[in-house]
Design a protein around this motif. Structure first.
Motif, PDB file in Angstrom:
ATOM      1  N   TYR A  34      45.332   0.436  32.768  1.00 28.80           N
ATOM      2  CA  TYR A  34      45.560   1.053  34.074  1.00 28.80           C
ATOM      3  C   TYR A  34      46.550   0.277  34.938  1.00 28.80           C
ATOM      4  CZ  TYR A  34      41.771   4.185  32.884  1.00 28.80           C
ATOM      5  OH  TYR A  34      41.010   5.134  32.253  1.00 28.80           O
ATOM      6  N   ALA A  35      47.045  -0.866  34.435  1.00 24.37           N
ATOM      7  CA  ALA A  35      48.111  -1.635  35.104  1.00 24.37           C
ATOM      8  C   ALA A  35      47.836  -1.821  36.591  1.00 24.37           C
ATOM      9  CB  ALA A  35      49.455  -0.955  34.888  1.00 24.37           C
ATOM     10  N   PHE A  49      45.777   9.455  32.117  1.00 31.82           N
ATOM     11  CA  PHE A  49      47.214   9.506  31.880  1.00 31.82           C
ATOM     12  C   PHE A  49      47.608  10.351  30.662  1.00 31.82           C
ATOM     13  CE2 PHE A  49      47.486   5.074  33.993  1.00 31.82           C
ATOM     14  CZ  PHE A  49      47.558   5.654  35.245  1.00 31.82           C
ATOM     15  N   ALA A  50      46.639  10.839  29.903  1.00 28.43           N
ATOM     16  CA  ALA A  50      46.953  11.591  28.685  1.00 28.43           C
ATOM     17  C   ALA A  50      47.869  12.790  28.948  1.00 28.43           C
ATOM     18  CB  ALA A  50      45.665  12.030  28.001  1.00 28.43           C
ATOM     19  N   GLU A  96      50.409   0.600  43.725  1.00 33.04           N
ATOM     20  CA  GLU A  96      50.614   2.041  43.909  1.00 33.04           C
ATOM     21  C   GLU A  96      51.544   2.633  42.852  1.00 33.04           C
ATOM     22  OE1 GLU A  96      49.255   4.203  46.145  1.00 33.04           O
ATOM     23  OE2 GLU A  96      47.915   2.536  46.633  1.00 33.04           O
ATOM     24  N   LEU A  97      52.429   1.800  42.285  1.00 36.74           N
ATOM     25  CA  LEU A  97      53.399   2.302  41.312  1.00 36.74           C
ATOM     26  C   LEU A  97      52.716   2.915  40.091  1.00 36.74           C
ATOM     27  CD1 LEU A  97      56.514   2.365  41.002  1.00 36.74           C
ATOM     28  CD2 LEU A  97      56.326   0.252  39.668  1.00 36.74           C
ATOM     29  N   THR A  98      51.577   2.348  39.701  1.00 42.76           N
ATOM     30  CA  THR A  98      50.878   2.843  38.510  1.00 42.76           C
ATOM     31  C   THR A  98      49.482   3.380  38.836  1.00 42.76           C
ATOM     32  OG1 THR A  98      50.208   0.549  38.078  1.00 42.76           O
ATOM     33  CG2 THR A  98      52.128   1.396  36.875  1.00 42.76           C
ATOM     34  N   LYS A  99      49.243   3.651  40.097  1.00 42.39           N
ATOM     35  CA  LYS A  99      47.939   4.204  40.472  1.00 42.39           C
ATOM     36  C   LYS A  99      47.700   5.545  39.807  1.00 42.39           C
ATOM     37  CE  LYS A  99      45.108   5.381  44.502  1.00 42.39           C
ATOM     38  NZ  LYS A  99      45.052   5.437  45.994  1.00 42.39           N
ATOM     39  N   ASN A 100      48.760   6.353  39.717  1.00 40.62           N
ATOM     40  CA  ASN A 100      48.629   7.671  39.102  1.00 40.62           C
ATOM     41  C   ASN A 100      49.715   7.917  38.048  1.00 40.62           C
ATOM     42  OD1 ASN A 100      46.367   8.850  40.726  1.00 40.62           O
ATOM     43  ND2 ASN A 100      47.801   8.478  42.410  1.00 40.62           N
ATOM     44  N   PHE A 101      50.214   6.824  37.477  1.00 38.05           N
ATOM     45  CA  PHE A 101      51.289   6.957  36.486  1.00 38.05           C
ATOM     46  C   PHE A 101      51.216   5.785  35.517  1.00 38.05           C
ATOM     47  CE2 PHE A 101      55.647   6.933  34.855  1.00 38.05           C
ATOM     48  CZ  PHE A 101      55.863   8.300  34.675  1.00 38.05           C
ATOM     49  N   PRO A 102      51.404   6.032  34.201  1.00 38.18           N
ATOM     50  CA  PRO A 102      51.261   4.962  33.211  1.00 38.18           C
ATOM     51  C   PRO A 102      52.449   4.000  33.192  1.00 38.18           C
ATOM     52  CG  PRO A 102      51.872   7.020  32.133  1.00 38.18           C
ATOM     53  CD  PRO A 102      51.618   7.355  33.577  1.00 38.18           C
ATOM     54  N   LYS A 103      52.148   2.717  33.140  1.00 39.07           N
ATOM     55  CA  LYS A 103      53.195   1.701  33.131  1.00 39.07           C
ATOM     56  C   LYS A 103      54.208   1.882  31.993  1.00 39.07           C
ATOM     57  CE  LYS A 103      52.103  -2.634  32.148  1.00 39.07           C
ATOM     58  NZ  LYS A 103      51.750  -4.077  32.219  1.00 39.07           N
ATOM     59  N   PRO A 104      53.791   2.208  30.751  1.00 36.59           N
ATOM     60  CA  PRO A 104      54.778   2.323  29.674  1.00 36.59           C
ATOM     61  C   PRO A 104      55.863   3.371  29.921  1.00 36.59           C
ATOM     62  CG  PRO A 104      52.587   2.151  28.755  1.00 36.59           C
ATOM     63  CD  PRO A 104      52.409   2.352  30.228  1.00 36.59           C
ATOM     64  N   LEU A 105      55.594   4.326  30.801  1.00 27.16           N
ATOM     65  CA  LEU A 105      56.574   5.385  31.056  1.00 27.16           C
ATOM     66  C   LEU A 105      57.397   5.143  32.317  1.00 27.16           C
ATOM     67  CD1 LEU A 105      54.627   8.605  29.973  1.00 27.16           C
ATOM     68  CD2 LEU A 105      56.113   7.099  28.630  1.00 27.16           C
ATOM     69  N   LEU A 106      57.253   3.969  32.919  1.00 24.00           N
ATOM     70  CA  LEU A 106      58.131   3.608  34.026  1.00 24.00           C
ATOM     71  C   LEU A 106      59.562   3.463  33.519  1.00 24.00           C
ATOM     72  CD1 LEU A 106      55.996   0.908  35.876  1.00 24.00           C
ATOM     73  CD2 LEU A 106      56.402   3.275  36.602  1.00 24.00           C
ATOM     74  N   LYS A 107      60.517   3.813  34.353  1.00 24.77           N
ATOM     75  CA  LYS A 107      61.915   3.792  33.952  1.00 24.77           C
ATOM     76  C   LYS A 107      62.506   2.375  34.027  1.00 24.77           C
ATOM     77  CE  LYS A 107      63.149   8.083  32.971  1.00 24.77           C
ATOM     78  NZ  LYS A 107      64.147   8.758  33.808  1.00 24.77           N
TER      79      LYS A 107
END
Length: 258
Positions: free
Chosen positions: A10-11, A58-59, A16-27
């Motif tokens: 859950y990083a 995140f699925a 807030e950057l990964t609160k609702n978004f998966p870290k591996p898919l960050l740009k």
């Protein structure tokens, strides 16, 4: 060989950057952290499938991302069913979930049955930028014919105290491994990249029931070292571990134009 990406965390350190978004898919530039890794792994001839284990939260994001990819090998998204950091299964249990999925087969009437263990496994964490090819690691494992881990020389004792540390012989056979030792026995640190050969998968499958730690992927390597022959491949170049908001912004600044 199957490529299993452990991406169910859950990083929380990225706020807030990964609160609702998966870290591996960050740009990082025009690509994602995970995309940069798969660009390399997908080109390895032995790899025939990518399995990405994520959490239930995140699925859907991973599934949408996968639907837009054009890799030569298929991508399978595995939902581990968890929705919070407090209920996460841990990296070792997520790997076992992937192995169970690979070991299941549907009959003509829809019944699930177990089949033989899957192929050799490349197991990777999804939050690193790498400056070498996994091709070298796979070739090393093929040459040795054993399950393998990566390693790199870490001069800082302080850093060694926060990671796995191994002892090896002259042939790079792993003699021992300790997690976060207060008094490291060597300067060989272990990043979260492993190859488990098919013949060792029965050991892997029963590791947690036999007392192996669940949380970090290094727990499994630590368990396996004393039960089977493993070799260590010294990384041929460096890596950049994205573990915090500061390191993510540094990665974007330093590598976003590459």
């Amino acid at each position: 060989m199957k490529n299993i990406v452990i991406a169910a965390g859950y990083a929380t350190r990225l706020g807030e950057l990964t609160k609702n978004f998966p870290k591996p898919l960050l740009k990082i530039g025009k690509n994602t952290i995970l995309g940069r890794m798969l660009d390399d792994i997908d080109s390895i001839p032995e790899i025939d499938e990518h399995l990405i284990v994520t959490n239930h939260k995140f699925a859907p994001i991973f599934m949408e991302w996968a639907s837009q990819q054009h890799y030569t090998k298929p991508i399978t998204i595995i939902d581990d069913g968890t929705e919070t950091n407090d209920t996460r299964l841990g990296a070792v249990c997520d790997l076992l979930l992937a192995i169970d999925k690979l070991s299941e087969e549907k009959t003509a009437d829809g019944e699930t049955v177990n089949r033989n263990f899957p192929d050799d496994l490349l197991v990777v964490a999804a939050d690193n930028l790498l400056f070498f090819s996994f091709r070298e690691f796979v070739d090393f494992a093929r040459q040795k014919g054993t399950s393998c881990i990566m390693c790199h020389n870490e001069p800082s004792v302080e850093h060694l105290q926060r990671t796995g540390v191994i002892e090896v012989d002259g042939d790079m056979r792993v003699l021992s491994m300790e997690e976060k030792p207060q008094v490291p026995k060597s300067h060989w640190a272990v990043p979260p990249f492993y190859i488990y050969m098919k013949h060792d998968l029965p050991l892997v499958q029963h590791a947690v029931a036999d007392g192996c730690g669940k949380d970090a992927p290094g727990n499994l390597a630590h368990y396996m070292v004393s039960r089977t022959v493993m070799h260590a491949w010294p990384m041929s170049a460096g890596r950049f571990d994205i573990g915090s908001l500061d390191t993510y912004h540094e990665a974007v600044s330093r590598f976003g134009q590459e």
